[in-house]
Design an enzyme around this catalytic site. Sequence first.
Site, PDB file in Angstrom:
ATOM      1  N   HIS A 156       0.817  -1.224   0.000  1.00  0.00           N
ATOM      2  CA  HIS A 156       0.000   0.000   0.000  1.00  0.00           C
ATOM      3  C   HIS A 156       0.844   1.265   0.000  1.00  0.00           C
ATOM      4  O   HIS A 156       0.342   2.358   0.257  1.00  0.00           O
ATOM      5  CB  HIS A 156      -0.950   0.010   1.207  1.00  0.00           C
ATOM      6  CG  HIS A 156      -1.939  -1.104   1.177  1.00  0.00           C
ATOM      7  ND1 HIS A 156      -1.716  -2.317   1.798  1.00  0.00           N
ATOM      8  CD2 HIS A 156      -3.138  -1.228   0.560  1.00  0.00           C
ATOM      9  CE1 HIS A 156      -2.744  -3.125   1.578  1.00  0.00           C
ATOM     10  NE2 HIS A 156      -3.621  -2.481   0.833  1.00  0.00           N
ATOM     11  N   GLY A 157       2.123   1.127  -0.219  1.00  0.00           N
ATOM     12  CA  GLY A 157       2.949   2.288  -0.502  1.00  0.00           C
ATOM     13  C   GLY A 157       3.462   3.107   0.666  1.00  0.00           C
ATOM     14  O   GLY A 157       3.885   4.244   0.495  1.00  0.00           O
TER      15      GLY A 157
END
Length: 198
Positions: A156-157
């Site tokens: 999810h970065g």
Amino acid sequence: MSCDDKVDCGRRRLLVATSVAGGVAGVAAVVPFVGSLAPSERAKSAGAPVEVDISKLQPGEMMTVEWRGKPVWIIHRTKEMLDNLSKHDDKLADPKSERRQQPDYAKNEYRSIKPEYLVAIGICTHLGCSPSEKFKTGAESGIDADWPGGFLCPCHGSTFDLAGRVYKNKPAPDNLEIPPHYYLSDAKILIGEEKKGA
Ligand code: FES
């Protein structure tokens, strides 16, 4: 948090079994897994401390050992890595680690006992994946032109700097956790235990 179908935590398991090395110079080298010093399976499941030999860990390299089933990263930071840490506090969610994710002896600008070594649990504080090493700086990192080196959690970065501090406005709420540990000597760290009397 366990790994499920929505979250690719395969890399987390991989990191436990291997050592990852990278460097600001871009030279990849494999740092041996500290197998000979690892405790027995029974001792590990009971949470026994893990003794780690860091004598061969060169500046710019990182190694991973397992403690209580979790990957623990040990990063030998270069002077350049350390100098970069003070330049992006405004982009971090908790630059001074005021929330508790670390013992008091790591509550300082480097989040470590010795500035050159970071010891951190390599598990994202969002859903529990293990972030990937992104030590290259600037545009070469593929993250952004101002990137000072750190880690990217691929699912999810979330991004973390080289002190394990999370960037603002990312899914992960907190900095990476620093486990209890202390130096047995210049070459050895005991992970999982506080120094008696410390
Ligand atoms: S576990 Fe989702 S960003 Fe790290």
